[in-house]
Structures are given as structure tokens and as C-alpha cells.
Motif scaffolding. Sequence first.
Motif, PDB file in Angstrom:
ATOM      1  N   VAL A 116       0.839  -1.205   0.000  1.00 45.13           N
ATOM      2  CA  VAL A 116       0.000   0.000   0.000  1.00 45.13           C
ATOM      3  C   VAL A 116       0.873   1.253   0.000  1.00 45.13           C
ATOM      4  O   VAL A 116       0.587   2.230  -0.707  1.00 45.13           O
ATOM      5  CB  VAL A 116      -0.967  -0.013   1.201  1.00 45.13           C
ATOM      6  CG1 VAL A 116      -1.638   1.333   1.399  1.00 45.13           C
ATOM      7  CG2 VAL A 116      -2.011  -1.094   1.035  1.00 45.13           C
ATOM      8  N   GLY A 117       1.961   1.245   0.769  1.00 44.29           N
ATOM      9  CA  GLY A 117       2.873   2.395   0.792  1.00 44.29           C
ATOM     10  C   GLY A 117       3.532   2.628  -0.557  1.00 44.29           C
ATOM     11  O   GLY A 117       3.676   3.776  -1.005  1.00 44.29           O
ATOM     12  N   THR A 118       3.912   1.556  -1.218  1.00 43.80           N
ATOM     13  CA  THR A 118       4.514   1.688  -2.544  1.00 43.80           C
ATOM     14  C   THR A 118       3.498   2.211  -3.555  1.00 43.80           C
ATOM     15  O   THR A 118       3.810   3.093  -4.370  1.00 43.80           O
ATOM     16  CB  THR A 118       5.059   0.325  -3.011  1.00 43.80           C
ATOM     17  OG1 THR A 118       6.005  -0.135  -2.057  1.00 43.80           O
ATOM     18  CG2 THR A 118       5.727   0.434  -4.361  1.00 43.80           C
ATOM     19  N   ALA A 119       2.270   1.696  -3.493  1.00 46.38           N
ATOM     20  CA  ALA A 119       1.225   2.175  -4.401  1.00 46.38           C
ATOM     21  C   ALA A 119       0.915   3.645  -4.147  1.00 46.38           C
ATOM     22  O   ALA A 119       0.716   4.426  -5.093  1.00 46.38           O
ATOM     23  CB  ALA A 119      -0.037   1.334  -4.241  1.00 46.38           C
ATOM     24  N   ALA A 120       0.892   4.056  -2.883  1.00 47.30           N
ATOM     25  CA  ALA A 120       0.644   5.464  -2.559  1.00 47.30           C
ATOM     26  C   ALA A 120       1.787   6.349  -3.059  1.00 47.30           C
ATOM     27  O   ALA A 120       1.549   7.464  -3.536  1.00 47.30           O
ATOM     28  CB  ALA A 120       0.480   5.632  -1.051  1.00 47.30           C
ATOM     29  N   GLY A 121       3.017   5.854  -2.977  1.00 45.85           N
ATOM     30  CA  GLY A 121       4.151   6.615  -3.498  1.00 45.85           C
ATOM     31  C   GLY A 121       4.083   6.797  -5.000  1.00 45.85           C
ATOM     32  O   GLY A 121       4.328   7.891  -5.520  1.00 45.85           O
ATOM     33  N   VAL A 122       3.727   5.743  -5.706  1.00 46.23           N
ATOM     34  CA  VAL A 122       3.596   5.839  -7.165  1.00 46.23           C
ATOM     35  C   VAL A 122       2.464   6.798  -7.531  1.00 46.23           C
ATOM     36  O   VAL A 122       2.612   7.651  -8.414  1.00 46.23           O
ATOM     37  CB  VAL A 122       3.360   4.438  -7.784  1.00 46.23           C
ATOM     38  CG1 VAL A 122       2.976   4.541  -9.249  1.00 46.23           C
ATOM     39  CG2 VAL A 122       4.611   3.587  -7.629  1.00 46.23           C
ATOM     40  N   ALA A 123       1.345   6.686  -6.820  1.00 43.11           N
ATOM     41  CA  ALA A 123       0.222   7.592  -7.082  1.00 43.11           C
ATOM     42  C   ALA A 123       0.613   9.038  -6.777  1.00 43.11           C
ATOM     43  O   ALA A 123       0.243   9.964  -7.524  1.00 43.11           O
ATOM     44  CB  ALA A 123      -0.990   7.186  -6.251  1.00 43.11           C
ATOM     45  N   GLY A 124       1.363   9.248  -5.702  1.00 44.52           N
ATOM     46  CA  GLY A 124       1.806  10.596  -5.355  1.00 44.52           C
ATOM     47  C   GLY A 124       2.710  11.199  -6.410  1.00 44.52           C
ATOM     48  O   GLY A 124       2.586  12.386  -6.754  1.00 44.52           O
ATOM     49  N   VAL A 125       3.617  10.401  -6.953  1.00 48.31           N
ATOM     50  CA  VAL A 125       4.503  10.895  -8.017  1.00 48.31           C
ATOM     51  C   VAL A 125       3.691  11.226  -9.270  1.00 48.31           C
ATOM     52  O   VAL A 125       3.912  12.258  -9.912  1.00 48.31           O
ATOM     53  CB  VAL A 125       5.618   9.869  -8.319  1.00 48.31           C
ATOM     54  CG1 VAL A 125       6.379  10.244  -9.565  1.00 48.31           C
ATOM     55  CG2 VAL A 125       6.570   9.759  -7.141  1.00 48.31           C
ATOM     56  N   LEU A 126       2.742  10.363  -9.623  1.00 48.19           N
ATOM     57  CA  LEU A 126       1.916  10.621 -10.801  1.00 48.19           C
ATOM     58  C   LEU A 126       1.061  11.875 -10.624  1.00 48.19           C
ATOM     59  O   LEU A 126       0.955  12.696 -11.540  1.00 48.19           O
ATOM     60  CB  LEU A 126       1.021   9.413 -11.095  1.00 48.19           C
ATOM     61  CG  LEU A 126       1.742   8.156 -11.600  1.00 48.19           C
ATOM     62  CD1 LEU A 126       0.762   7.001 -11.714  1.00 48.19           C
ATOM     63  CD2 LEU A 126       2.413   8.433 -12.922  1.00 48.19           C
ATOM     64  N   ILE A 127       0.450  12.030  -9.468  1.00 50.17           N
ATOM     65  CA  ILE A 127      -0.392  13.205  -9.223  1.00 50.17           C
ATOM     66  C   ILE A 127       0.434  14.479  -9.217  1.00 50.17           C
ATOM     67  O   ILE A 127       0.045  15.493  -9.801  1.00 50.17           O
ATOM     68  CB  ILE A 127      -1.172  13.027  -7.903  1.00 50.17           C
ATOM     69  CG1 ILE A 127      -2.223  11.941  -8.075  1.00 50.17           C
ATOM     70  CG2 ILE A 127      -1.819  14.337  -7.464  1.00 50.17           C
ATOM     71  CD1 ILE A 127      -2.879  11.503  -6.786  1.00 50.17           C
ATOM     72  N   THR A 128       1.592  14.434  -8.573  1.00 51.03           N
ATOM     73  CA  THR A 128       2.459  15.616  -8.551  1.00 51.03           C
ATOM     74  C   THR A 128       2.937  15.966  -9.949  1.00 51.03           C
ATOM     75  O   THR A 128       2.984  17.144 -10.329  1.00 51.03           O
ATOM     76  CB  THR A 128       3.657  15.380  -7.612  1.00 51.03           C
ATOM     77  OG1 THR A 128       3.167  15.045  -6.313  1.00 51.03           O
ATOM     78  CG2 THR A 128       4.521  16.612  -7.509  1.00 51.03           C
ATOM     79  N   GLY A 129       3.282  14.961 -10.747  1.00 55.32           N
ATOM     80  CA  GLY A 129       3.691  15.213 -12.130  1.00 55.32           C
ATOM     81  C   GLY A 129       2.574  15.828 -12.952  1.00 55.32           C
ATOM     82  O   GLY A 129       2.807  16.748 -13.755  1.00 55.32           O
ATOM     83  N   ALA A 130       1.357  15.338 -12.756  1.00 57.32           N
ATOM     84  CA  ALA A 130       0.216  15.904 -13.481  1.00 57.32           C
ATOM     85  C   ALA A 130      -0.029  17.355 -13.069  1.00 57.32           C
ATOM     86  O   ALA A 130      -0.303  18.218 -13.918  1.00 57.32           O
ATOM     87  CB  ALA A 130      -1.034  15.068 -13.239  1.00 57.32           C
ATOM     88  N   MET A 131       0.094  17.638 -11.778  1.00 52.55           N
ATOM     89  CA  MET A 131      -0.096  19.016 -11.300  1.00 52.55           C
ATOM     90  C   MET A 131       0.986  19.938 -11.843  1.00 52.55           C
ATOM     91  O   MET A 131       0.721  21.096 -12.185  1.00 52.55           O
ATOM     92  CB  MET A 131      -0.133  19.043  -9.774  1.00 52.55           C
ATOM     93  CG  MET A 131      -1.363  18.375  -9.199  1.00 52.55           C
ATOM     94  SD  MET A 131      -1.361  18.283  -7.415  1.00 52.55           S
ATOM     95  CE  MET A 131      -1.569  19.983  -6.982  1.00 52.55           C
TER      96      MET A 131
END
Length: 99
Positions: free
Chosen positions: A45-60
Motif C-alpha cells: 500500500v505504501g509503494t502504491a501510494a508513493g507511485v500515485a503521489g509521483v503521478l499526481i504531482t507530475g500531473a499538477m
Amino acid sequence: MIKALAVKAHSYVILADGKIPDPTRDAPDKLTSKVNTVLGLLAWVGTAAGVAGVLITGAMMAISMRRGEGSEHMGRLGMVLGGCVLVATAGPVVTFVFG
């Protein structure tokens, strides 16, 4: 009854009779397997949250650049990547300390 005196030398505890204690691990197998399952799930779950965080930050960041706004998202990206490092190193650190 002989009392053993403990002397600490080079991070080893040596008893007065010269023997180094070697305790055995006697945790129940059911408990350790359940704990390992929960820790594995949390790591996933922590790894998935990290990947999602990087993707969201990149999109922003991409949306902000399109609008011509400043890039204040680098700090956020640094925090996300720092969290990814913590999640990735938690298991090996715990294994080193308690293993």
C-alpha cells in the motif's frame, strides 16, 4: 548459586564464565506469519501510494506549466520521493535491527 557478572566489551555481552549468550527465538509461527502478511500488505500500500503521489504531482506540474504558473511543486515532489525512500527502506532497516 553462582552470580554471573556481565561485562560489555565490543558490543557483546560476555558473562563471567566467558560464554556469549545466544537466546533462541520462540515466537509462534501463526503470529509471525500474520505479522509478516500485514507488514507485506502495508509495504504494498505504501509503494502504491508513493507511485500515485509521483503521478499526481507530475500531473499538477504539467498543468501548472501549461498555465504559465511557477513550479512550486518541486517541494511536494521532494516530499513524495522522501516518503518513497522511507517506505522502501523500512523493511531492510527493521530486518537489520531485529533480524
